[in-house]
Write a protein that holds these residues in place. Structure first.
Motif, short mmCIF file in Angstrom:
data_model
loop_
_atom_site.label_atom_id
_atom_site.label_comp_id
_atom_site.label_asym_id
_atom_site.label_seq_id
_atom_site.Cartn_x
_atom_site.Cartn_y
_atom_site.Cartn_z
N THR A 43 0.84 -1.20 0.00
CA THR A 43 0.00 0.00 0.00
C THR A 43 0.87 1.25 0.00
N SER A 44 0.29 2.37 -0.39
CA SER A 44 1.04 3.62 -0.44
C SER A 44 0.12 4.78 -0.09
N VAL A 45 0.66 5.69 0.70
CA VAL A 45 -0.06 6.94 0.99
C VAL A 45 0.76 8.12 0.46
N ALA A 46 1.39 7.89 -0.68
CA ALA A 46 2.21 8.92 -1.29
C ALA A 46 1.33 10.04 -1.84
N GLY A 47 1.86 11.25 -1.78
CA GLY A 47 1.14 12.38 -2.35
C GLY A 47 1.18 12.37 -3.87
N SER A 48 0.24 13.06 -4.50
CA SER A 48 0.17 13.18 -5.95
C SER A 48 0.07 14.65 -6.34
N PHE A 49 0.62 14.96 -7.50
CA PHE A 49 0.45 16.32 -8.02
C PHE A 49 -1.00 16.49 -8.46
N VAL A 50 -1.62 17.58 -8.03
CA VAL A 50 -3.01 17.86 -8.41
C VAL A 50 -3.13 19.31 -8.85
N GLY A 51 -4.08 19.54 -9.67
CA GLY A 51 -4.30 20.90 -10.11
C GLY A 51 -5.02 21.72 -9.07
N GLN A 52 -5.02 23.04 -9.26
CA GLN A 52 -5.74 23.91 -8.34
C GLN A 52 -7.22 23.59 -8.37
N SER A 53 -7.79 23.50 -7.18
CA SER A 53 -9.22 23.20 -6.97
C SER A 53 -9.59 21.79 -7.39
N ALA A 54 -8.61 20.95 -7.77
CA ALA A 54 -8.90 19.57 -8.15
C ALA A 54 -8.99 18.70 -6.90
N ILE A 95 -8.27 15.98 -4.17
CA ILE A 95 -7.04 15.35 -3.68
C ILE A 95 -7.33 13.88 -3.41
N PRO A 96 -6.45 12.97 -3.88
CA PRO A 96 -6.68 11.53 -3.64
C PRO A 96 -6.69 11.20 -2.15
N VAL A 97 -7.54 10.30 -1.80
CA VAL A 97 -7.61 9.78 -0.43
C VAL A 97 -7.10 8.35 -0.44
N ARG A 98 -6.02 8.13 0.24
CA ARG A 98 -5.43 6.80 0.23
C ARG A 98 -5.39 6.21 1.64
N GLN A 99 -5.36 4.89 1.68
CA GLN A 99 -5.37 4.18 2.97
C GLN A 99 -4.12 3.32 3.11
#
Length: 299
Positions: free
Chosen positions: A69-80, A82-86
Motif C-alpha cells: 500500500t502507499s499513501v504517497a502524495g500526488s500532483f493535483v491541479g488547483q481546486s482539483a 485530492i486523492p484519499v489513500r489508505q
C-alpha cells in the motif's frame, strides 16, 4: 678377611622410571586451557539491530507497514480533488524463549578443585550455549512455542554462480544484494554479511583478471562492499548470507543467569529429560534419578 666389591649396571633416576624416582615427581595443575570456541554471530546482530524489553509483558507486538500500500502524495491541479489513500499495517508478535541446561558437581570437587570447578563450568556453559544459539539462528526451522525461527526460515537460497573465479564471486555478491533489496521492497538499512572465516579468507584471496585482490582492503576493515561482516566458525562452511540487521530484534535480559542449588531431584538425562513421576495406570517413574541433597551434590 677377604674384602671385595661387586659392580653392576645401574640406571639414573628419571621422572618416568617406575619404582626409581617417578613416584617423587609432583603434579601441578595450571589454569584451564581456554577452549577454542568460535565467536558467536548473535551478539553482533544484536548490537546492530533493535532492542526492546518485555518488562512484565508476555508478548511484544512489533508493528510494520505493509509494502503493498502507499499513501504517497500526488500532483493535483488547483481546486482539483485530492486523492484519499489508505495505509495498511501488520504486526509481528514476539514471545520470550528460554534456553536452559543443568550440570552437577560434588561438594568435594567444589571445595578442592584447582582451578575452581564452578567457574570452569560457568564459562563452559556460556561457550557451548553461544554455539547452540548460532546453530538455531542459522537454520531454516520455523518458530514454535519453544524456539524462535531460524534466519533461513522461508528464505529461498540464491543459486551460486559457477566457475569459482572472480567473475562468479561478483555475480554471487550482486545476487545476494539484489535478493535483499527485493525482499525489503528496496528499503535496506543495516545490511550485514554472515559467513565463515574460511569464506572471508577465500574472498580476500580472489584475484581479478589483472591479478589484483579487489576485496582484500575492504575485508581488512571488517566490511564487504562497505557492509559490516559477522564472521564466525559457527556458520556452516560455504554459507554466505546477507541480512538486514535493522529487522533483527532482541530483548534485554538475554544475559545468562546461573542458579546453584544443593536440594533438588533430577532425572539424569541429557537428551529427553522427563518428569520425575507421572501419574497413570501404571504410574511412570523416570530413571536414573538422583537426589542432590542425598548424594551431597549441587547443580
Amino acid at each position: 678377611m677377604l674384602g671385595f666389591t661387586t659392580k653392576a649396571a645401574t640406571a639414573p633416576a628419571t621422572t618416568t622410571a617406575t619404582g626409581w624416582a617417578a613416584e617423587l615427581v609432583q603434579t601441578a595443575t595450571l589454569d584451564l586451557i581456554e577452549q577454542l570456541v568460535g565467536k558467536s554471530i548473535y551478539p553482533i546482530l544484536r548490537d546492530i539491530g533493535g532492542r526492546f524489553t518485555f518488562g512484565r509483558n508476555g508478548v511484544v507486538s512489533l508493528p510494520s507497514r505493509s509494502s503493498g500500500t502507499s499513501v504517497a502524495g500526488s500532483f493535483v491541479g488547483q481546486s482539483a480533488p485530492i486523492p484519499v489513500r489508505q495505509a495498511a499495517f501488520s504486526s509481528t508478535p514476539l514471545t520470550p524463549k528460554k534456553m536452559a541446561v543443568i550440570t552437577t558437581l560434588t561438594r568435594e570437587i567444589a571445595e578442592h578443585s584447582t582451578p575452581d570447578i564452578e567457574q570452569v563450568l560457568r564459562q563452559a556453559i556460556q561457550d557451548d550455549t553461544s554455539v547452540a544459539i548460532d546453530t538455531v539462528l542459522m537454520d531454516a526451522g520455523a518458530a514454535t512455542t519453544v524456539r524462535p525461527a531460524g534466519l533461513h526460515n522461508g528464505v529461498t537460497p540464491v543459486t551460486a554462480a559457477t566457475g569459482g573465479d572472480f567473475t562468479a564471486l561478483v555475480k554471487d555478491l550482486k545476487a545476494l544484494v539484489a535478493a535483499l533489496i527485493t525482499s525489503s521492497a528496496g528499503n535496506i538499512r543495516q545490511p550485514v554479511w554472515i559467513l565463515n572465516p574460511v569464506q572471508v579468507l577465500s574472498i580476500s584471496l580472489t584475484q581479478n583478471g589483472g591479478g589484483d585482490f579487489p576485496f582484500a582492503a575492504d575485508l581488512n576493515n571488517g566490511t564487504l562492499l562497505s557492509y559490516p561482516i559477522a564472521a564466525s566458525a559457527t556458520v556452516p562452511l560455504g554459507t554466505v548470507a546477507l541480512v538486514d540487521a535493522a529487522d533483527f530484534f532482541t530483548a534485554t535480559g538475554d544475559e545468562p543467569r546461573f542458579d546453584v542449588r544443593d536440594q533438588a531431584t533430577l532425572h539424569m538425562e541429557d537428551t529427553s529429560p522427563q518428569p520425575i513421576a507421572v501419574a497413570g495406570t501404571p504410574s511412570a517413574v523416570s530413571a536414573p534419578v538422583r537426589s542432590m541433597f542425598q548424594t551431597d551434590r549441587s547443580r
